[in-house]
Design an enzyme around this catalytic site. Structure first.
Site, PDB file in Angstrom:
ATOM      1  N   GLU B 284      21.319  78.243  65.534  1.00 56.45           N
ATOM      2  CA  GLU B 284      21.809  77.108  64.755  1.00 56.45           C
ATOM      3  C   GLU B 284      20.688  76.511  63.902  1.00 56.45           C
ATOM      4  O   GLU B 284      20.890  76.123  62.751  1.00 56.45           O
ATOM      5  CB  GLU B 284      22.373  76.041  65.698  1.00 56.45           C
ATOM      6  N   GLU B 287      20.295  78.662  61.038  1.00 54.40           N
ATOM      7  CA  GLU B 287      21.422  78.470  60.129  1.00 54.40           C
ATOM      8  C   GLU B 287      21.213  77.213  59.288  1.00 54.40           C
ATOM      9  O   GLU B 287      21.447  77.206  58.077  1.00 54.40           O
ATOM     10  CB  GLU B 287      22.736  78.370  60.928  1.00 54.40           C
ATOM     11  N   CYS B 311      29.230  73.284  69.382  1.00 51.90           N
ATOM     12  CA  CYS B 311      29.229  73.739  70.775  1.00 51.90           C
ATOM     13  C   CYS B 311      30.259  73.028  71.636  1.00 51.90           C
ATOM     14  O   CYS B 311      30.394  73.330  72.803  1.00 51.90           O
ATOM     15  CB  CYS B 311      27.843  73.628  71.384  1.00 51.90           C
ATOM     16  N   SER B 331      28.931  74.628  61.868  1.00 53.20           N
ATOM     17  CA  SER B 331      28.038  75.753  62.158  1.00 53.20           C
ATOM     18  C   SER B 331      28.895  76.929  62.637  1.00 53.20           C
ATOM     19  O   SER B 331      29.901  76.745  63.318  1.00 53.20           O
ATOM     20  CB  SER B 331      27.053  75.350  63.256  1.00 53.20           C
ATOM     21  N   LYS B 370      36.945  74.092  77.441  1.00 48.30           N
ATOM     22  CA  LYS B 370      36.404  75.450  77.489  1.00 48.30           C
ATOM     23  C   LYS B 370      37.375  76.415  78.147  1.00 48.30           C
ATOM     24  O   LYS B 370      37.279  77.628  77.950  1.00 48.30           O
ATOM     25  CB  LYS B 370      35.049  75.452  78.190  1.00 48.30           C
ATOM     26  N   GLU B 373      39.137  77.395  75.172  1.00 46.25           N
ATOM     27  CA  GLU B 373      38.253  78.165  74.301  1.00 46.25           C
ATOM     28  C   GLU B 373      38.124  79.618  74.765  1.00 46.25           C
ATOM     29  O   GLU B 373      38.134  80.549  73.943  1.00 46.25           O
ATOM     30  CB  GLU B 373      36.861  77.518  74.270  1.00 46.25           C
ATOM     31  N   GLU B 378      39.350  84.464  68.922  1.00 52.71           N
ATOM     32  CA  GLU B 378      38.028  84.673  68.319  1.00 52.71           C
ATOM     33  C   GLU B 378      36.999  85.079  69.364  1.00 52.71           C
ATOM     34  O   GLU B 378      35.876  85.462  69.002  1.00 52.71           O
ATOM     35  CB  GLU B 378      37.531  83.363  67.657  1.00 52.71           C
ATOM     36  N   CYS B 527      28.596  66.118  77.192  1.00 51.39           N
ATOM     37  CA  CYS B 527      29.181  66.907  78.286  1.00 51.39           C
ATOM     38  C   CYS B 527      29.035  66.230  79.633  1.00 51.39           C
ATOM     39  O   CYS B 527      29.839  66.455  80.537  1.00 51.39           O
ATOM     40  CB  CYS B 527      28.536  68.278  78.356  1.00 51.39           C
TER      41      CYS B 527
END
Ligand SMILES: Cc1cc2nc3c(=O)[nH]c(=O)nc-3n(C[C@H](O)[C@H](O)[C@H](O)COP(=O)(O)O)c2cc1C
Ligand code: SF4
Ligand code: SF4
Ligand code: SF4
Ligand code: SF4
Ligand code: FES
Ligand code: FES
Lengths: 155, 597, 388
Positions: B284, B287, B311, B331, B370, B373, B378, B527
């Protein structure tokens, strides 16, 4: 743009783009379309920047802001005590038989939805019913029949 | 603003508090505890459950202590006959519309309603059972959230959470009277609506009406299957909260015990999401530098700034629904959990000589999003589903209990190798501001060749629980490769909780804010306050967890992601370079817009 | 106790000598405080049911420091058995507007809203036209006060003042926590006076004829007269304006059909008075205060059905937010059904009465708090009818 979306644009323009206008906007839609379709609620949410659940939650609080499809004419027969005492059951039965629907249902031709309501504010002249915004006090089965016949003719 | 002081008496004991204090808070000051259900420290006051009733001398009715401010000379009784009768009635009424099958309930033992029922010894209450069979249908359409209306006590905490903290309003109070309930738009299944799966509503639901979809049984099944190599990864924030569910004090760091416990539970390899957190910083960070160069040097107008972190899967789904026009700012890095999954079934499998087909990757996450996710289309770049099962911190605590492990007595153990090493920079990913701090520690050093100019590497301006934080850092005397950054003041912002994210998104969209880099975490506190963390949650609890995280960071020798030896190794052996070909295939992805309405 | 003999009067609907523009002029020639003092002096109490002294309410609101204040006319009239506000708005709406404008002047509000229940939509067209005219006339007087019309959509609870504000603000009509009271934070969380339709008409009468004229009627605790909505077993159903403070006995003599068994005073949320108590029940704030609903039941009626209807009404019309009311109403309803069917012993009624008392002290708003009124009074007086 669908006619519903256009209608909502107009209503938003008229009442203003803020939460305080939500009720008048929803009322305006129901006035035209008799109920709030999924599409209508989505459009309102977009226009006022609300979540759809919020619009639905608010609408579903109000008896007159139906969120299920309704007929062209909505009949609401008062079921509260004074009208109960004066024979609302007979009126309901008469209307049910005429329209071949039960309370809560919509006729096949989508012309009528039959509902009951809590006190309509005509207890001295019960039984009474509302058809759309019009009030019909002092009912008896005969009178109810001829009123409905008028509506059927108009169809 | 100076506040007036008010004198009152609670159970005949005088107390002085500031004007505007509620009776509930005044009573807390005297250590009188008053039960509550609809009240939650993180939320606005509703005053609807009525279990917090107290008697105020001279008042016609009982007062809801959570919603009633004190007044001068007030005399309050928290346990009078009237209060007890009414409170008991209220609990009995709640139970009468509640499907109280506690033994089968996920919240058994962690339920505020159950606690009240047991405190008031409500056995066979007199009232008629009102639970309708049609309410017993449980919505399990979402891979993250389970919604069981028959357990709902209508406290509206979830609704306020989703609206006030998350600015999503996927849930609303619907209908009225005896039909009133908590519903999505038109009662649609949870997976069809704008829900971000953040799980914040779960954290605040006092009962079993909102819970995570549990995959404990599936994980036991995999562990017991000898043909499977089961690896487990643990997210940064789990280690500072797991102890709460296992009888340890709030804020205890249990990293070593957790690793031991996972070995006892039977995982074949215990690895660390922190490893991919460090890796994320390198990807990242590079990036960000690449984007800055394209904008500043190449004047490429197709490149979007600010760059948003990616994230937090709750945040990802939020931006997909609500601000999809800003997806290019996101990102392309996958979350550390998904980077881990993709590498586990490729790099790790190769190194260990295991057929990825026979691998099961389990994540222990502070997060419910998550779970969603891991099932995204993807997230299959290894050729398999990269992460197979996601368990919350709470579910891990349950497994540890099920396995009969006495957690507090466990020895401390270390992670396995290949993908088990980490730095302090990865640990602080668990707190709001942590990703930003980790990124700055690395990027600043890469660009200038010097450590970030903050005492002890602690970048204090990006820490703390303020909803939106901003910081600026000047780049001077940069290395020749980065001459385009000479004299640039990097402007960053951090938001946690989606309602704060919304503020930043709107400011950016309307051109009112010019940042280079923005960190967003869906959950309040980051988190460490995730939707999968031990319940309850409160500002104080989150503060303690944050303190634990920062002290874990300070205690580590390596505190910069680019110093993680295993990360350096994976670049050498496998990925070759940040943003390289392999990284592109395994570690980066793109997201698509979803319906907002 | 001071009582009156039943006296019908004609103030509300009387339009002789009632040029509302003149009334306004007269008001505005006084100071705001003088107007409020007149209202306080008259002893006028709210006609919407709760009976709060109107002048005090105005005084509190006037004393609030705020640029924006509102006057709201509560025309949500949903209490079963009440229909007087509809009649007032139909026949003498200008008196209501005048009352609102006087209030606006007295407290310093520039906007007034009438919240009309959706069931009365048929009044809207006419009412709007008259409002437009009235607004025009106040502008011509250089008096900065505008009246707007808003509608409900079929929710009894929106008659509760804070629920009404929520509804006007575009939310579910869920009553708010109190305090703060509307005088401090009402519509849009600004200081607000909310008054019943009838209250506002008496305001314009007091400003027209003076407080003394108003005080001539009624008793010490219940000044003036009140419009009653009379329904049920009566040959004279309709709307009557009667001086406050009469014993119920006289009312029954005048309106009953000779076989009156009970009168429900104050609508579904009011009290049921059995024949034996007619003589010592005063209709007024010292006895049973009422929004004006008088439902008369003769001996042919089953009080079980009456109570059942009321409980059904509350179960449906509760906003549903607070536990005592949402669940309590259902339990009371299911409870009397179970006793009737024999599924529960008659002694279960005692448990239910206790529950109703809890609702009275624990519910969040007046709806849940008042269910015990009909419940306990009907159970106490007609227990046999409930059980058998
Ligand atoms: C459930 C409930 C319904 C009410 N409905 C009405 C109503 O329809 N009309 C009304 O004027 N007041 C109604 N009230 C009383 C109002 O809250 C408020 O007290 C009143 O409008 C004040 O006006 P007043 O002082 O002029 O009576 C209701 C109260 C409750 C608790
Ligand atoms: S939600 Fe609580 S009270 Fe209800 S079944 Fe579950 S554990 Fe029991
Ligand atoms: S998971 Fe998050 S977004 Fe979904 S309903 Fe709960 S609070 Fe709202
Ligand atoms: S789902 Fe949970 S948080 Fe939401 S209202 Fe029901 S019990 Fe309360
Ligand atoms: S008492 Fe009834 S109507 Fe009033 S707030 Fe509670 S649930 Fe709503
Ligand atoms: S009871 Fe039917 S109109 Fe009032
Ligand atoms: S905790 Fe106070 S009313 Fe629910």
């Amino acid at each position: 743009m669908s006619s519903t979306a256009l209608l909502i644009k107009d209503l938003v323009e008229k009442h203003g783009k803020n939460r305080n206008s939500l009720m008048p906007i929803l009322q305006g839609i129901v006035q035209e379309e008799r109920y709030l379709s999924e599409d209508a609620m989505i459009n309102v949410a977009k226009e006022l920047d609300l979540s759809t659940a919020d619009v639905y939650g608010t609408a579903s609080f109000y008896t007159f802001l139906d969120t299920v499809p309704r007929g062209k004419n909505i009949i609401r027969i008062c079921k509260t005590i004074s009208c109960h005492m004066k024979g609302k059951d007979e009126i309901i039965e008469t209307v049910e038989n005429m329209l071949k629907v039960k309370v809560g249902e919509t006729s096949h031709d989508r012309n009528f939805t039959l509902l009951t309501a809590n006190c309509l504010g005509w207890c001295h002249q019960g039984p009474v019913m509302l058809i759309n915004d019009d009030i019909y006090p002092d009912l008896n089965p005969g009178k109810a029949t001829s009123i409905l016949e008028e509506y059927m003719k108009a169809h | 603003m100076s506040k007036y002081l008010v004198n009152l008496k609670i159970n005949n004991i005088p107390v002085t508090v500031e004007e505007g204090t509620t009776i509930l808070d005044a009573a807390k000051k005297l250590n009188f505890s008053i039960p509550t259900l609809c009240y939650h420290e993180d939320l606005s006051v509703a005053g609807n459950c009525r279990v917090c009733l107290v008697e105020v001398s001279g008042a016609r009715n009982l007062a809801a202590s959570c919603a009633t401010p004190v007044s001068e000379g007030m005399e309050v009784f928290t346990n009078s006959k009237n209060v007890r009768t009414s409170r008991k009635h209220v609990v009995e009424l709640l139970l009468s519309e509640h499907n109280a099958d506690c033994t089968k309930c996920f919240k058994n033992g962690h339920c505020e309603l159950q606690d009240l029922a047991s405190a008031y010894r409500i056995g066979d209450h007199v009232f008629i059972d009102l639970v309708k069979p049609k309410d017993k249908v449980i919505d399990i359409s979402s891979p993250s959230i389970c919604k069981d209306d028959s357990k709902c006590i209508r406290c509206q905490r979830c609704v306020r959470t989703c609206a006030e903290l998350q600015a999503v309003s996927a849930l609303a109070v619907c209908h009225k009277g005896d039909h009133q309930r908590i519903s999505t738009f038109l009662g649609k299944p949870m997976h069809e609506v704008v829900c971000t799966n953040c799980g914040q509503c779960i954290n605040r639901c006092p009962t079993g009406a909102l819970t995570e979809r549990s995959y404990i049984e599936e994980v036991w099944e995999a562990i017991n299957d000898l043909g499977k190599h089961v690896v487990v990864q643990t997210a940064p924030a789990v280690r500072v909260a797991l102890g709460e569910d296992l009888g340890m004090e709030l804020g205890t760091r249990v990293t070593g015990k957790m690793v031991s416990a996972l070995r006892h539970v039977g995982f074949d390899s215990v690895l660390d999401t922190d490893f991919t957190a460090d890796l994320t910083i390198l990807e990242e960070g590079n990036e960000l530098l690449r984007r800055l160069k394209k904008v500043l040097v190449d004047k490429d107008e197709t490149v979007a700034l600010p760059m948003f972190t990616s994230c937090s899967p709750g945040w990802i789904k939020y931006i997909e629904h609500m601000f999809s026009e800003q997806l290019p700012n996101l990102s392309t890095c996958k979350s550390p959990q998904q980077m881990f999954g993709a590498l586990a079934k490729t790099y790790y499998a190769q190194r260990k000589n295991i057929n990825p087909k026979n691998m099961v990757v389990v994540s222990i996450m502070p997060c419910t999003a998550k779970k969603f996710e891991s099932g995204r289309p993807e997230m299959r770049d290894s050729g398999y589903q990269d992460v197979d099962y996601v368990l919350t911190t709470r579910e891990l605590a349950m497994m540890i209990k099920q396995a009969g492990i006495d957690f507090s007595k466990l020895d401390e153990d270390g992670y396995d190798t290949i993908m088990g090493d980490s730095t302090g920079a990865a640990v602080i990913f668990g707190s709001t501001g942590g990703v930003m701090e980790a990124a700055l520690r690395t990027v600043y050093e890469v660009v200038t060749g010097r450590e970030v100019p903050f005492t002890n590497l602690n970048i204090v301006p990006v820490r703390g629980m303020e909803g939106v934080k901003e910081a600026r850092i000047m780049l001077k005397d940069v290395k020749p490769d980065f001459s385009y950054l000479e004299g640039v003041e990097v402007s960053v912002a951090i938001a946690h909780g989606l309602s704060n994210a919304k503020k930043i998104m709107e400011a950016v969209r309307d051109g009112k804010a010019t940042y280079h880099f923005v960190e967003v975490m869906a959950c309040p506190g980051g988190c460490l306050g995730g939707g999968g963390q031990p319940i309850p949650t409160s500002p104080d609890i989150r503060k303690k967890r944050a303190e634990a995280i920062y002290s874990e960071d300070e205690g580590l020798i390596r505190r910069k992601s680019h110093e993680n030896p295993e990360v350096l190794q994976i670049y050498k052996e496998f990925l070759i370079e940040p943003l390289g070909h392999k990284s592109h295939d395994l570690l980066h992805t793109h997201y698509k817009p979803r319906k907002r309405y | 106790m001071e009582t009156n003999v039943l006296k019908k009067v004609d103030i509300i609907f009387d339009i002789t000598d009632c040029d509302y523009l003149k009334i306004l002029d007269r008001c505005m020639s006084k100071t705001q405080d003088e107007v409020i003092l007149d209202i306080i002096d008259s002893g006028l109490k709210g006609r919407g049911g709760a009976g709060f002294p109107t002048g005090l309410k105005w005084k509190f609101t006037k004393n609030e420091d705020s640029d924006v204040k509102y006057v709201i006319c509560n025309a949500d009239e949903g209490e079963p058995g009440t229909f007087k506000d509809r009649e007032i708005l139909d026949r003498v709406p200008e008196k209501v507007f005048t009352g609102m404008a006087i209030c606006g002047y007295a407290i310093g509000a520039k906007e007034g809203y009438i919240y009309l229940r959706g069931e009365y939509n048929f009044l809207k067209k006419n009412l709007q036209a008259k409002i437009d005219l009235f607004n025009k006339q106040t502008i011509e007087k250089n008096f900065d006060f505008t009246i707007f019309l808003r509608s409900g959509s079929g929710a009894y609870i929106c008659g509760e003042e804070s629920a009404l504000f929520e509804s006007m603000e575009g939310f579910r009509g869920e009553p708010r926590n109190k305090p703060p009271y509307p005088t401090i934070a009402g519509y849009n969380w600004k200081p607000t006076v909310i008054n019943n339709v009838e209250t506002l008409v008496y305001v314009s009468m007091i400003c027209n004829l003076g407080p003394d004229k108003f005080k001539e009627l009624g008793t010490k605790d219940s000044r003036g007269s009140k419009v009653f909505s009379v329904s049920g077993d009566t040959p004279n159903a309709g709307i009557y304006e009667i001086e406050l403070g009469m014993p119920l006995e006289q009312f029954v003599d005048a309106f009953g059909d000779g076989d009156t068994k009970a009168v429900q005073v104050g609508g579904a949320s009011g009290h049921c008075v059995p024949r034996k108590n007619f003589n010592d029940t005063i209709i007024g704030f010292e006895g049973i205060p009422t929004g004006g609903s008088m439902m008369i039941f003769n001996s042919s009626r089953s009080m079980y059905n009456v109570l059942h209807d009321y409980l059904e009404f509350f179960t449906e019309e509760s906003c549903g937010q607070c536990t005592p009311c949402r669940v309590g109403c259902q339990q009371l309803l299911k409870g009397i059904e179970a006793v009737k069917k024999g599924d529960r012993k008659p002694s279960y009624l005692e448990e239910l009465k206790k529950l109703a008392l809890t609702m009275k002290s624990a519910a969040k708003c007046g709806l849940g708090q008042s269910v015990a009124n009909p419940f306990n009074s009907i159970i106490d007086n007609f227990r046999e009818e409930i059980i058998y």
